[in-house]
Scaffold this motif. Sequence first.
Motif, PDB file in Angstrom:
ATOM      1  N   ASN A   1      39.163 -14.472 -53.269  1.00  0.00           N
ATOM      2  CA  ASN A   1      40.436 -15.180 -53.284  1.00  0.00           C
ATOM      3  C   ASN A   1      40.187 -16.689 -53.328  1.00  0.00           C
ATOM      4  OD1 ASN A   1      42.964 -16.242 -52.907  1.00  0.00           O
ATOM      5  ND2 ASN A   1      43.478 -14.981 -51.126  1.00  0.00           N
ATOM      6  N   PHE A   2      40.282 -17.259 -54.524  1.00  0.00           N
ATOM      7  CA  PHE A   2      39.918 -18.659 -54.756  1.00  0.00           C
ATOM      8  C   PHE A   2      40.705 -19.612 -53.876  1.00  0.00           C
ATOM      9  CE2 PHE A   2      37.888 -21.872 -57.222  1.00  0.00           C
ATOM     10  CZ  PHE A   2      38.807 -22.864 -57.493  1.00  0.00           C
ATOM     11  N   THR A   3      41.945 -19.225 -53.524  1.00  0.00           N
ATOM     12  CA  THR A   3      42.811 -20.155 -52.792  1.00  0.00           C
ATOM     13  C   THR A   3      42.485 -20.229 -51.305  1.00  0.00           C
ATOM     14  OG1 THR A   3      44.467 -18.429 -52.429  1.00  0.00           O
ATOM     15  CG2 THR A   3      44.705 -19.774 -54.416  1.00  0.00           C
ATOM     16  N   SER A   4      41.602 -19.380 -50.834  1.00  0.00           N
ATOM     17  CA  SER A   4      41.381 -19.266 -49.383  1.00  0.00           C
ATOM     18  C   SER A   4      40.084 -19.900 -48.886  1.00  0.00           C
ATOM     19  CB  SER A   4      41.403 -17.790 -48.963  1.00  0.00           C
ATOM     20  OG  SER A   4      42.663 -17.217 -49.241  1.00  0.00           O
ATOM     21  N   TYR A   5      39.342 -20.545 -49.749  1.00  0.00           N
ATOM     22  CA  TYR A   5      38.069 -21.143 -49.363  1.00  0.00           C
ATOM     23  C   TYR A   5      37.979 -22.566 -49.918  1.00  0.00           C
ATOM     24  CZ  TYR A   5      36.412 -16.397 -48.301  1.00  0.00           C
ATOM     25  OH  TYR A   5      36.269 -15.146 -47.780  1.00  0.00           O
ATOM     26  N   TRP A   6      37.429 -23.470 -49.114  1.00  0.00           N
ATOM     27  CA  TRP A   6      37.151 -24.808 -49.601  1.00  0.00           C
ATOM     28  C   TRP A   6      36.098 -24.746 -50.712  1.00  0.00           C
ATOM     29  CZ3 TRP A   6      39.551 -29.259 -47.852  1.00  0.00           C
ATOM     30  CH2 TRP A   6      40.308 -29.141 -46.676  1.00  0.00           C
ATOM     31  N   ILE A   7      36.248 -25.641 -51.684  1.00  0.00           N
ATOM     32  CA  ILE A   7      35.227 -25.858 -52.702  1.00  0.00           C
ATOM     33  C   ILE A   7      34.730 -27.290 -52.543  1.00  0.00           C
ATOM     34  CG2 ILE A   7      34.781 -26.200 -55.160  1.00  0.00           C
ATOM     35  CD1 ILE A   7      34.880 -23.321 -54.632  1.00  0.00           C
ATOM     36  N   GLY A   8      33.427 -27.457 -52.479  1.00  0.00           N
ATOM     37  CA  GLY A   8      32.854 -28.784 -52.378  1.00  0.00           C
ATOM     38  C   GLY A   8      32.099 -29.156 -53.645  1.00  0.00           C
ATOM     39  N   TRP A   9      32.058 -30.434 -53.942  1.00  0.00           N
ATOM     40  CA  TRP A   9      31.231 -30.956 -55.029  1.00  0.00           C
ATOM     41  C   TRP A   9      30.089 -31.757 -54.403  1.00  0.00           C
ATOM     42  CZ3 TRP A   9      31.334 -29.583 -59.989  1.00  0.00           C
ATOM     43  CH2 TRP A   9      32.496 -28.997 -60.492  1.00  0.00           C
ATOM     44  N   VAL A  10      28.891 -31.436 -54.834  1.00  0.00           N
ATOM     45  CA  VAL A  10      27.682 -32.009 -54.255  1.00  0.00           C
ATOM     46  C   VAL A  10      26.853 -32.659 -55.354  1.00  0.00           C
ATOM     47  CG1 VAL A  10      25.547 -31.492 -52.988  1.00  0.00           C
ATOM     48  CG2 VAL A  10      27.661 -30.269 -52.425  1.00  0.00           C
TER      49      VAL A  10
ATOM     50  N   TYR B   1      26.699 -29.954 -58.260  1.00  0.00           N
ATOM     51  CA  TYR B   1      26.910 -28.566 -57.864  1.00  0.00           C
ATOM     52  C   TYR B   1      28.292 -28.396 -57.243  1.00  0.00           C
ATOM     53  CZ  TYR B   1      21.770 -28.040 -58.030  1.00  0.00           C
ATOM     54  OH  TYR B   1      20.453 -27.996 -58.402  1.00  0.00           O
ATOM     55  N   CYS B   2      28.905 -27.275 -57.527  1.00  0.00           N
ATOM     56  CA  CYS B   2      30.055 -26.881 -56.727  1.00  0.00           C
ATOM     57  C   CYS B   2      29.580 -25.772 -55.784  1.00  0.00           C
ATOM     58  CB  CYS B   2      31.228 -26.422 -57.574  1.00  0.00           C
ATOM     59  SG  CYS B   2      30.959 -24.946 -58.570  1.00  0.00           S
ATOM     60  N   ALA B   3      30.215 -25.682 -54.640  1.00  0.00           N
ATOM     61  CA  ALA B   3      29.836 -24.682 -53.655  1.00  0.00           C
ATOM     62  C   ALA B   3      31.075 -24.212 -52.907  1.00  0.00           C
ATOM     63  CB  ALA B   3      28.811 -25.242 -52.675  1.00  0.00           C
ATOM     64  N   ARG B   4      31.099 -22.935 -52.584  1.00  0.00           N
ATOM     65  CA  ARG B   4      32.149 -22.419 -51.717  1.00  0.00           C
ATOM     66  C   ARG B   4      31.731 -22.771 -50.290  1.00  0.00           C
ATOM     67  NH1 ARG B   4      34.088 -16.150 -50.989  1.00  0.00           N
ATOM     68  NH2 ARG B   4      32.386 -16.087 -49.456  1.00  0.00           N
ATOM     69  N   LEU B   5      32.515 -23.602 -49.642  1.00  0.00           N
ATOM     70  CA  LEU B   5      32.166 -24.129 -48.330  1.00  0.00           C
ATOM     71  C   LEU B   5      33.224 -23.725 -47.327  1.00  0.00           C
ATOM     72  CD1 LEU B   5      31.038 -27.709 -49.362  1.00  0.00           C
ATOM     73  CD2 LEU B   5      29.613 -26.062 -48.162  1.00  0.00           C
ATOM     74  N   THR B   6      32.817 -23.002 -46.308  1.00  0.00           N
ATOM     75  CA  THR B   6      33.769 -22.543 -45.286  1.00  0.00           C
ATOM     76  C   THR B   6      33.153 -22.796 -43.920  1.00  0.00           C
ATOM     77  OG1 THR B   6      34.552 -20.854 -46.779  1.00  0.00           O
ATOM     78  CG2 THR B   6      35.058 -20.566 -44.461  1.00  0.00           C
ATOM     79  N   PRO B   7      33.902 -23.383 -42.987  1.00  0.00           N
ATOM     80  CA  PRO B   7      33.330 -23.702 -41.676  1.00  0.00           C
ATOM     81  C   PRO B   7      32.576 -22.552 -41.008  1.00  0.00           C
ATOM     82  CG  PRO B   7      35.466 -24.740 -41.897  1.00  0.00           C
ATOM     83  CD  PRO B   7      35.279 -23.892 -43.124  1.00  0.00           C
ATOM     84  N   PRO B   8      33.081 -21.328 -41.065  1.00  0.00           N
ATOM     85  CA  PRO B   8      32.316 -20.286 -40.358  1.00  0.00           C
ATOM     86  C   PRO B   8      30.997 -19.936 -41.029  1.00  0.00           C
ATOM     87  CG  PRO B   8      34.604 -19.632 -40.692  1.00  0.00           C
ATOM     88  CD  PRO B   8      34.352 -20.817 -41.549  1.00  0.00           C
ATOM     89  N   THR B   9      30.934 -20.019 -42.344  1.00  0.00           N
ATOM     90  CA  THR B   9      29.766 -19.478 -43.050  1.00  0.00           C
ATOM     91  C   THR B   9      29.029 -20.514 -43.889  1.00  0.00           C
ATOM     92  OG1 THR B   9      31.218 -18.726 -44.811  1.00  0.00           O
ATOM     93  CG2 THR B   9      30.598 -17.109 -43.129  1.00  0.00           C
ATOM     94  N   GLY B  10      29.522 -21.741 -43.949  1.00  0.00           N
ATOM     95  CA  GLY B  10      28.830 -22.759 -44.715  1.00  0.00           C
ATOM     96  C   GLY B  10      28.954 -22.556 -46.214  1.00  0.00           C
TER      97      GLY B  10
END
Lengths: 105, 118
Positions: free
Chosen positions: B28-37, B95-104
């Motif tokens: 679910n793309f809308t439920s996780y932060w995406i970061g650009w690195v 890089y893009c990364a799926r970034l979520t506080p619980p799982t990084g």
Amino acid sequence: SYDLSQPSSVSVSPGQTASITCSGDKLGDKYAFWYQQKSGQSPVLVIYKDTKRPSGIPERFSGSNSGNTATLTISGTQAMDEADYYCQVWDSSVVFGGGTKLTVL
Amino acid sequence: EVQLVQSRAEVKKPGESLKISCEGSGYNFTSYWIGWVRQMPGKGLQLMGIIYPGDSDTRYSPSFQGQVTISADKSISTAYLQWRSLKASDTGIYYCARLTPPTGGDYWGQGTLVTVSS
């Protein structure tokens, strides 16, 4: 802004234990994450929430976090573990350490 | 299977504009932060900013505020990183990364090499 410090390099002999540290103010009050990046590849998460290993990460990778220091420990280090390692925390946003080059020789 | 697929490598001249993309699938793309690195040649990882596609909440790292624009189109599960006027110092891998506080950062894209040269 929050700063994380890592040694620039660590060397270890094959089969020995490698320890990579990450220092920050009251780091133990936050969760630490660790990434492995091999040459020419994207980073891979190897430890999350201080001590947990994602599926597929070998048991020789472990983590700890207390006080001002988080530590990534690789037991029985193998040649394939040679890579750059980065620590990371959440502090309003994402903060990375400067990275540590692990050499296995 | 969770995947983040980034757009191809780009070669640009100083002063040109650029928009690169990161398409998520398998979750679910809308439920996780995406970061650009950013990773400059031979250097470490630098977070540029993060976006929560669910409500487009965007946070920039101080060094990148005003230098780039991060956006997302949740209808096509894609995040973007945009420059209005590139500089030679923007050369690097992004890089893009799926970034979520619980799982990084549990999933990363393959990286987009951006080369800015006259």
